[in-house]
Write a protein that holds these residues in place. Structure first.
Motif, short mmCIF file in Angstrom:
data_model
loop_
_atom_site.label_atom_id
_atom_site.label_comp_id
_atom_site.label_asym_id
_atom_site.label_seq_id
_atom_site.Cartn_x
_atom_site.Cartn_y
_atom_site.Cartn_z
N HIS A 11 0.84 -1.21 0.00
CA HIS A 11 0.00 0.00 0.00
C HIS A 11 0.87 1.26 0.00
N HIS A 20 3.90 1.57 -1.23
CA HIS A 20 4.55 1.71 -2.53
C HIS A 20 3.56 2.18 -3.59
N GLN A 21 2.31 1.76 -3.47
CA GLN A 21 1.28 2.28 -4.39
C GLN A 21 1.07 3.77 -4.20
N SER A 22 1.37 4.26 -2.99
CA SER A 22 1.25 5.70 -2.69
C SER A 22 2.57 6.43 -2.92
N ASN A 23 3.54 5.75 -3.59
CA ASN A 23 4.86 6.34 -3.89
C ASN A 23 5.61 6.75 -2.62
N GLY A 38 3.59 -6.05 -4.26
CA GLY A 38 2.33 -6.59 -4.74
C GLY A 38 2.46 -8.06 -5.11
#
Length: 966
Positions: A796, A798-801, A946
């Motif tokens: 999560h 990493h998805q939000s950078n 992921g």
């Protein structure tokens, strides 16, 4: 109906294929149709031609004789040669070639053709040359492939992916003169009738998987010129009849397991110029008859079990250019007769048991390369004119010859690991071509010659582990090509010369374990290619250079210098203060001499006007400093009091934040921000939950009884401006996930920053794993859920950078329901100066979790560094062991321990002994393997988070038909 161009082409190809089929069945066609045009167009239809090399092949032409790569018989106009070497073609060989009934040569080398080779190709009875080398053909070759080989003289299938046995029909091609099946995956033994091919001149079956003994009967091969069976798995004795093949010029049976003795009949091979039998199991005395093979230019018998002395007869090999006798059991010295080997270019007799002095005849050969490492030779004599000289790992003693300058063409000199004494001759500086100099691990003394600067081609200089003294010469800055400078473990003194900063190609520097003093030149920070700089265990002082590589330098590279300061040594540098004024009590004026008259019976102190002024100024400065200090303490006290008042105030900052120079600014993202004991918590050690690299964490409660955790940042000097700080904190506050510790607010003043988090009651994962009471430990299901939940939280982020940067078990908290919550994420976004240099010093407690790219300035830090830390965490959870454990006389790195256990087939033994008998191996083992994959040294080899989540879910609940991670 109108046909498109694509439909027309497909229709044409189908028609042509049909016509070819009919022509094969009926045996004749309309004489007006050219069989060769028809066959070549069908052949082309099965190919991809990205470079349009075959654009001249037009189906409307009456003859193909003018097409590229095609040759015809001028009388019959029938195709005789098809040469498509290096045309970048792909696809497969179709049936079209069967129309070329007069084809003599088919060469398709150096393309990317695929598929298998069927028996149809052998129906071209007029073929004399087949070259299908350097493609991607695969599969086995039918045993009857060459049953109708007709007049075939040469076949090459080298450098493909063929497998299976060599077809037995090969032995029936009596006209074959050349066979090359090298660099494939052929297995099994040699065909029994291989020596029946009496016309064979060249046989190359190297680099395959062939095994068994070499068949007897080779003595009948009267026409054989070259045989290469290297890089296979042949066993048994050396073929005794090979000496009867009197025309042999090249023999290569290297890299097998051939045993026995060399047959004396080999001395008859007077035409042989290349003999390589390296890396076998050949034994016995070094053959005394070797001198009879007078045509030898290359003799390689290395890596065998030959013993005894090298015979005098070897001096008869006057054409010898390369002699490799390394890795045997030879003894004694080399014979003086080798002085006759005037063409010798490379000589290697390392890793034997030879002794004595290095023979004088070597120095007159004019050889380009002499390797004599790993023996027991004694005194070092004068040296020949060489380009490469490697005498390392011997027992050379005595002084270094000062006549080294005669080797004006020397490029590589390695005399390391010997017992040389005395100084290094300055004449080395006259070797203008020298690019590698290794004199390490000797007993050389004296100073490093100033003349070294004359060796301006030098790329590597290694002088470590000697007894060198004196300073590092500044002239070394003239060696502008230098990439490696290793001077460690000597007795060097003085400062590091600033001239080193001119060496822009420098990559590796090691000056450790010397007695160097002074500060480091600030210009070193400008070196663009520096990857390591070890100055540990010296007497250096002052501040480390700022910027460049020195922002990421490892603490281990600077330890042992008590007076060094900077973040890498975790020691702040003192502020720069003005030098104190020193007065001369014996001076009566500014220009008076510093002496007293001899006739004075007692000392009088007479101060000049300027001295009195200086004293007054100093007094003012001292008073000012004291006053400022007192005021500063009062301001800090007031600020702390104001902060405490703000934290206990009742204003609704979540809706109407306030900023005040005295009170600071408190913002809560949701809920009631009112604190009841917030200020008290920051002053009471009893409320402290723990400390990390970025600050201490305290527990307090809101007025409604809701507990929170407050992190007090201790890196204030690195924090961004208030505007940037608030913007980044608000971004972090929006990140919400059930496995992340929620950021609920913040407090700001220029000198104090607080982050307000939700309070997680269950303590850290570290305490559960390593400090839990006996009988109260995490079950396998609890551990698996912690691993999975942590993986989801990182995915999560990493998805939000957002990169966490600091994954470790003490940053994973366990709530009351056993769910993991990852904290301390995203702090790097708040600190603009938080590069690797600062970061590595701030997370030393994460030793063992840090990805290797932190130590490499040229590798970009990405989310994959979190993946590495997660992999270590996985192994820690499953094994119950810390990432790095310090034993009494050893250091155990968890990743290495588990990886070693996996290689030895005992990975299940690594599972926490408290779980033994109470864990599913089909889950625990794949999870540990996943952890090892995540800790790959190469970032690109690690999965993203992921993918890790998907793999973990598959391990827990594998679907039918899917393989578990194993």
């Amino acid at each position: 109906m109108k046909l498109t161009m694509v439909n027309k082409k497909e229709l044409l190809i189908s028609l042509l294929t049909f016509l070819v089929f009919v022509s094969q069945c009926v045996g004749s066609l309309n004489p007006s149709l050219n069989d060769d045009v028809l066959g070549l167009i069908v052949f082309k239809a099965d190919l991809q031609d990205p470079k349009a090399k075959l654009s001249s092949w037009n189906q409307d032409d009456d003859t193909p004789c003018n097409w590229v790569a095609v040759k015809c018989n001028p009388r019959s106009n029938r195709v005789t040669e098809l040469t498509l070497d290096g045309f970048s073609l792909s696809g497969r060989i179709g049936r079209g070639l069967l129309q070329l009934q007069f084809l003599h040569k088919l060469s398709l080398a150096r393309n990317n053709l695929t598929g298998s080779i069927g028996p149809s190709l052998a129906r071209l009875e007029n073929l004399r040359i087949i070259d299908l080398s350097e493609n991607s053909f695969s599969g086995s070759i039918p045993d009857d492939f060459l049953k109708q080989c007709g007049s075939l003289r040469s076949i090459s299938l080298a450098k493909n992916k063929f497998s299976g046995k060599i077809p037995g029909s090969l032995s029936s091609c009596a006209t074959l003169a050349s066979i090359n099946l090298s660099s494939n995956q052929f297995s099994g033994s040699l065909p029994a009738g291989i020596w029946d091919l009496s016309g064979l001149r060249s046989l190359d079956l190297s680099d395959n998987l062939l095994e068994g003994e070499i068949p007897k009967g080779i003595e009948v091969m009267n026409n054989l010129r070259a045989i290469n069976l290297s890089k296979n798995q042949f066993t048994g004795e050396f073929p005794g009849g090979i000496g009867s093949c009197s025309l042999l010029r090249s023999i290569d049976l290297s890299d097998n397991s051939i045993s026995g003795y060399l047959p004396e009949t080999m001395q008859k091979l007077s035409l042989c110029n290349y003999l390589s039998l390296r890396n076998n199991l050949l034994a016995g005395e070094f053959p005394s008859w070797i001198g009879e093979m007078k045509g030898l230019e290359t003799l390689d018998l290395s890596g065998n079990r030959f013993s005894g002395q090298v015979p005098n007869s070897i001096g008869n090999l006057q054409s010898l250019a390369v002699l490799n006798l390394s890795g045997n059991g030879l003894s004694g010295n080399l014979p003086e007769s080798m002085a006759n080997c005037g063409n010798l270019l490379a000589l290697d007799f390392s890793r034997n048991s030879m002794s004595g002095d290095l023979p004088a005849w070597i120095f007159g050969l004019g050889s380009e390369k002499v390797i004599h490492s790993g023996n027991k030779l004694g005194r070092l004599n004068s040296l020949p004119k060489l380009q490469v000289l490697d005498l390392s790992a011997n027992k050379f003693s005595g002084k270094f010859s000062s006549s080294i300058e005669v080797l004006s063409s020397l490029q590589f000199l390695n005399l390391s690991v010997n017992s040389l004494v005395g100084p290094i001759p300055g004449t080395i500086g006259e070797l203008k071509e020298l690019y590698i100099l290794d004199l390490s691990e000797n007993r050389l003394n004296g100073s490093i010659p100033l003349e070294f600067g004359g060796a301006f081609s030098l790329k590597e200089l290694r002088l470590e582990r000697n007894l060198l003294t004196g300073k590092i010469p500044s002239s070394i800055g003239n060696c502008s090509s230098l990439t490696t400078l290793i001077l460690s473990q000597n007795n060097l003194t003085g400062p590091i010369p600033a001239a080193i900063a001119k060496l822009t190609s420098l990559q590796d520097v090691d000056l450790s374990f010397n007695s160097l003093t002074g500060g480091l030149p600030k210009q070193l920070a400008n070196l663009p290619n520096l990857s390591s700089f070890n100055i540990s265990h010296n007497q250096l002082q002052g501040e480390l250079p700022a910027g460049g590589f020195f922002n990421t330098i490892s603490p281990f590279s600077v330890i042992g210098n008590p007076s060094l300061c900077g973040a890498a040594v975790n020691k702040s540098c003192p502020a720069v203060l003005p030098k104190p004024i020193v007065l001369n009590p014996n001076s009566s004026s500014d220009s008076a001499p510093d002496v007293l008259p001899e006739n004075l019976g007692h000392k009088r102190i007479i101060l000049s006007i300027s001295a009195l002024i200086a004293i007054g100024a100093a007094a003012v400065i001292v008073v000012g400093v004291i006053a400022i200090t007192v005021l500063n303490l009062r301001v800090r006290s007031t600020s702390r009091s104001a902060a405490a008042q703000t934290l206990s105030a009742g204003d609704d900052f979540s809706h109407s934040p306030t900023t005040d120079a005295n009170s600071g600014k408190l913002v809560m993202f949701s809920g009631d921000p009112n604190f009841s004991t917030g200020a008290h918590a920051l002053l009471n050690k009893d409320c402290e939950l723990g400390r990390g690299g970025f600050g201490a964490v305290y527990r307090t409660v809101l007025q409604d009884g809701h507990p929170v955790a407050i992190k007090k940042l201790t890196v204030s000097s690195l924090v961004k401006s208030q505007e940037d700080f608030e913007r980044e904190v608000k971004k972090l506050g929006k990140v919400r996930h059930q496995n992340l510790v929620a950021l609920e607010g913040y407090y700001w003043t220029p000198s104090l920053q607080l982050l307000i988090y939700e309070f997680v009651s269950g303590g850290s994962l570290y305490k559960h794993l390593h400090e839990g009471s006996v009988g109260n430990f995490l079950s396998w299901n609890e551990r698996f859920n912690i691993i999975l939940g942590t993986a989801k939280s990182l995915a999560h982020l990493h998805q939000s950078n957002i990169i966490h940067y600091n994954i470790k078990s003490s940053n994973v908290l366990i709530d009351s329901s056993g769910e993991p919550k990852v904290g301390d994420f995203g702090l790097a976004r708040l600190l603009p100066m938080l590069d690797r240099y600062v970061l590595s010093s701030k997370i030393q407690s994460a030793l063992g979790y840090m990805a290797p790219e932190f130590a490499c300035r040229t590798v970009k830090i990405t989310e994959k560094c979190d993946v590495y830390g997660f992999g270590v965490l996985v192994l820690e959870v499953v094994t119950g062991k810390r990432p790095v454990e310090y034993m009494e006389d050893d250091v155990v790195v968890l990743c290495d321990m588990v990886r070693g256990a996996l290689e030895e087939g005992r990975i299940e033994e690594c599972v926490d002994e408290r779980l033994q008998g109470n864990f599913p191996a089909d889950e625990a083992v794949p999870v540990m393997k996943l952890g090892l994959i995540c800790t790959s040294q190469v970032p690109s080899n690690r999965p993203d988070m992921g993918e890790v989540v998907n793999i973990l879910e598959l391990i827990r609940c594998p679907s039918e038909g899917q393989e578990e991670l194993g």
